[in-house]
Design an enzyme around this catalytic site. Sequence first.
Site, PDB file in Angstrom:
ATOM      1  N   SER A 166      24.709 -26.674 -72.286  1.00  0.00           N
ATOM      2  CA  SER A 166      25.500 -27.853 -71.936  1.00  0.00           C
ATOM      3  C   SER A 166      26.354 -27.655 -70.691  1.00  0.00           C
ATOM      4  O   SER A 166      26.914 -28.620 -70.175  1.00  0.00           O
ATOM      5  CB  SER A 166      26.404 -28.261 -73.105  1.00  0.00           C
ATOM      6  OG  SER A 166      27.471 -27.351 -73.260  1.00  0.00           O
ATOM      7  N   LYS A 204      33.764 -25.925 -72.939  1.00  0.00           N
ATOM      8  CA  LYS A 204      33.635 -27.221 -72.273  1.00  0.00           C
ATOM      9  C   LYS A 204      34.716 -27.373 -71.204  1.00  0.00           C
ATOM     10  O   LYS A 204      35.694 -26.620 -71.161  1.00  0.00           O
ATOM     11  CB  LYS A 204      33.775 -28.367 -73.282  1.00  0.00           C
ATOM     12  CG  LYS A 204      32.633 -28.476 -74.284  1.00  0.00           C
ATOM     13  CD  LYS A 204      31.335 -28.910 -73.636  1.00  0.00           C
ATOM     14  CE  LYS A 204      30.240 -29.116 -74.677  1.00  0.00           C
ATOM     15  NZ  LYS A 204      29.792 -27.831 -75.252  1.00  0.00           N
TER      16      LYS A 204
END
Length: 245
Positions: A166, A204
């Site tokens: 990701s 993230k």
Amino acid sequence: MLTRKQHELLMFIHERLKESGIPPSFDEMKEALDLASKSGIHRLITALEERGFIRRLPNRARALEVLRLPDSIAPGLNAAKKFSPSVIQGSLGQGGLGRQIKPAPSRLPAAGNDDDAVSAVSIPVMGRIAAGVPIDAIQHQTHSISVPPDMIMGGEHYALEVKGDSMIDAGIFDGDTVIIRNADTASPGEIVVALVDEEEATLKRFRRKGASIALEAANPAYETRIFGPDRVKVQGKLVGLIRRY
């Protein structure tokens, strides 16, 4: 002979890799060189690649390696290349769900005959971190690794093996090892280790959406996830990356 813009871009990429181990994005390069579009960056990168200063790593988005610098500053690059990237094999701690990561303080190894070992800093490997769907919270140290001292700039640090894709557009790939500085706050745009609902850890980009916290992926295949402020705890900030080629 490099043009002024080629030289500026080469040095910008080199400094970013030296600071964090992660190449800059095309948007960051465009802004740094004050160019109107990313097509100009593509042309500069192609020119640097043709001249043997950089290379693009195959099958990896935004992966650049500096091969050499202009002769007047080449020694600095050679010194930076003393450290060889490696992959860290971590594992998830058992019975540690819902607890925060508690890294041991980074420390210098005992002096010895090996100059590289003397100058290295030992930090604990705490297991794996998800760069994708969050995985169970990380708790236990598995082993330690040595990293260059210029990657550690004060504070407590730990390492995690990346699992997932990701964050590929930020230059972070599955199997990479990220170096994290222990912290409980972050500024918008920083890449963090976030603990969600006291039980899931993920890597993230940290953003704020009003009173909420957004955990933003660097891959269009993943949606940004939004949480109430009481559901997310920052566990550390990305400061470096180690990769095996």
